[in-house]
Enzyme design. Structure first.
Site, PDB file in Angstrom:
ATOM      1  N   GLU A  94      -3.187  -4.609  -2.799  1.00 17.57           N
ATOM      2  CA  GLU A  94      -3.720  -5.567  -3.779  1.00 17.57           C
ATOM      3  C   GLU A  94      -3.828  -4.938  -5.162  1.00 17.57           C
ATOM      4  O   GLU A  94      -3.491  -5.556  -6.171  1.00 17.57           O
ATOM      5  CB  GLU A  94      -5.112  -6.052  -3.340  1.00 17.57           C
ATOM      6  CG  GLU A  94      -5.119  -6.850  -2.051  1.00 17.57           C
ATOM      7  CD  GLU A  94      -5.264  -6.001  -0.793  1.00 17.57           C
ATOM      8  OE1 GLU A  94      -4.846  -4.819  -0.804  1.00 17.57           O
ATOM      9  OE2 GLU A  94      -5.798  -6.515   0.199  1.00 17.57           O
ATOM     10  N   CYS A 140     -10.205  -5.139   0.641  1.00 11.93           N
ATOM     11  CA  CYS A 140     -11.355  -4.236   0.726  1.00 11.93           C
ATOM     12  C   CYS A 140     -12.266  -4.434  -0.496  1.00 11.93           C
ATOM     13  O   CYS A 140     -11.904  -5.114  -1.466  1.00 11.93           O
ATOM     14  CB  CYS A 140     -10.884  -2.786   0.826  1.00 11.93           C
ATOM     15  SG  CYS A 140     -10.370  -2.082  -0.754  1.00 11.93           S
ATOM     16  N   ASN A 155       0.820  -1.213   0.000  1.00 10.08           N
ATOM     17  CA  ASN A 155       0.000   0.000   0.000  1.00 10.08           C
ATOM     18  C   ASN A 155       0.855   1.265   0.000  1.00 10.08           C
ATOM     19  O   ASN A 155       1.900   1.333   0.631  1.00 10.08           O
ATOM     20  CB  ASN A 155      -1.028   0.005   1.135  1.00 10.08           C
ATOM     21  CG  ASN A 155      -0.472  -0.347   2.494  1.00 10.08           C
ATOM     22  OD1 ASN A 155       0.497  -1.075   2.613  1.00 10.08           O
ATOM     23  ND2 ASN A 155      -1.096   0.183   3.525  1.00 10.08           N
ATOM     24  N   GLU A 193       0.430   5.248   0.602  1.00  7.17           N
ATOM     25  CA  GLU A 193      -0.472   6.271   1.132  1.00  7.17           C
ATOM     26  C   GLU A 193      -0.095   7.662   0.644  1.00  7.17           C
ATOM     27  O   GLU A 193       0.954   7.876   0.027  1.00  7.17           O
ATOM     28  CB  GLU A 193      -0.484   6.180   2.663  1.00  7.17           C
ATOM     29  CG  GLU A 193      -1.008   4.818   3.115  1.00  7.17           C
ATOM     30  CD  GLU A 193      -1.177   4.669   4.615  1.00  7.17           C
ATOM     31  OE1 GLU A 193      -0.663   5.514   5.379  1.00  7.17           O
ATOM     32  OE2 GLU A 193      -1.833   3.693   5.022  1.00  7.17           O
ATOM     33  N   CYS A 206     -10.824  -3.435  -3.939  1.00  7.33           N
ATOM     34  CA  CYS A 206      -9.829  -4.401  -4.440  1.00  7.33           C
ATOM     35  C   CYS A 206     -10.517  -5.673  -4.934  1.00  7.33           C
ATOM     36  O   CYS A 206     -10.113  -6.258  -5.940  1.00  7.33           O
ATOM     37  CB  CYS A 206      -8.798  -4.729  -3.359  1.00  7.33           C
ATOM     38  SG  CYS A 206      -7.682  -3.345  -3.049  1.00  7.33           S
TER      39      CYS A 206
HETATM   40  N1  THU Z   1      -5.217  -1.432   2.828  1.00 10.20           N
HETATM   41  C1  THU Z   1      -4.686  -2.278   1.902  1.00 10.20           C
HETATM   42  O1  THU Z   1      -3.587  -2.047   1.377  1.00 10.20           O
HETATM   43  N2  THU Z   1      -5.415  -3.358   1.559  1.00 10.20           N
HETATM   44  C2  THU Z   1      -6.609  -3.691   2.104  1.00 10.20           C
HETATM   45  O2  THU Z   1      -7.224  -4.650   1.672  1.00 10.20           O
HETATM   46  C3  THU Z   1      -7.169  -2.903   3.190  1.00 10.20           C
HETATM   47  C4  THU Z   1      -6.496  -1.613   3.465  1.00 10.20           C
HETATM   48  C5  THU Z   1      -4.425  -0.255   3.197  1.00 10.20           C
HETATM   49  C6  THU Z   1      -4.978   1.062   2.745  1.00 10.20           C
HETATM   50  C7  THU Z   1      -4.363   2.001   3.750  1.00 10.20           C
HETATM   51  O3  THU Z   1      -3.062   2.351   3.296  1.00 10.20           O
HETATM   52  C8  THU Z   1      -4.232   1.178   5.011  1.00 10.20           C
HETATM   53  O4  THU Z   1      -4.331  -0.174   4.600  1.00 10.20           O
HETATM   54  C9  THU Z   1      -5.275   1.458   6.060  1.00 10.20           C
HETATM   55  O5  THU Z   1      -6.559   1.368   5.546  1.00 10.20           O
END
Ligand code: THU
Length: 162
Positions: A75, A112, A62, A64, A115
């Site tokens: 993902e 999520c 991820n 940000e 994704c």
């Molecule tokens: N996040 C993911 O990378 N994948 C998921 O399936 C759920 C959430 C990340 C997004 C954000 O950077 C952090 O987790 C908190 O939500």
């Protein structure tokens, strides 16, 4: 009136050694990739590793952003990289590992909704189920396709008068 139930099958493993080597390796790559996540805001690192039909593995984590919605989940980073680099190669499996302040989450962390939708597009695009491995420190869960994670899904068929 009619009531319908939808159920999904989840296979659970206690340890990575119960899985075959290719999948064990995929999970290890997802974990390694989580260390490269850029998460100054959530400190929640997610790593995803995608196994392609040709045996190649593509990873993502991820990313940000100070403008929160501009960031992207692990993902989709991995999936879009895979689809962009191997546009004619199907995806066989995805492994996901999450770390909260550097320690692997005890419970497996599922993708999520956005994704799941993006993964569904790739699953339907290549007509091949994508196996999902969610790896926590206590157990690993295996789900046999993205469709299972997204019942009543919206796909391209609805765009053409279904
Ligand atoms: N996040 C993911 O990378 N994948 C998921 O399936 C759920 C959430 C990340 C997004 C954000 O950077 C952090 O987790 C908190 O939500």
């Amino acid at each position: 009136m009619k009531k319908r139930n939808i159920s999904i099958e989840i296979i659970e493993y206690q340890d990575i050694s119960e899985l075959d080597e290719e999948i064990g390796n995929l999970i290890k790559k997802a974990e390694a990739s989580s260390n490269n996540a850029y998460t100054p805001y959530s400190k929640f690192n997610v790593g995803a590793a995608i196994l392609l039909d040709n045996g190649d593995i593509v990873c993502g984590n991820n990313q940000e952003n100070a403008a929160y919605p501009s960031g992207l989940c692990a993902e989709r980073v991995a999936l879009f990289y895979a689809n962009a680099s191997f546009p004619t190669t199907a995806v066989k499996a995805i492994a996901i590992v999450a770390k909260n302040n550097n320690s692997i989450s005890t419970e497996p962390v599922p993708p999520c909704g956005s994704c799941r939708q993006a993964l569904l597009e790739t699953e339907t695009r290549f007509g091949k189920p994508i196996k999902v491995y969610l790896s926590g420190s206590k157990k690993i869960q295996e789900i046999s396709s993205i469709k299972d994670l997204l019942p009543l899904n919206f796909d391209k068929d609805f765009l053409h008068n279904r």
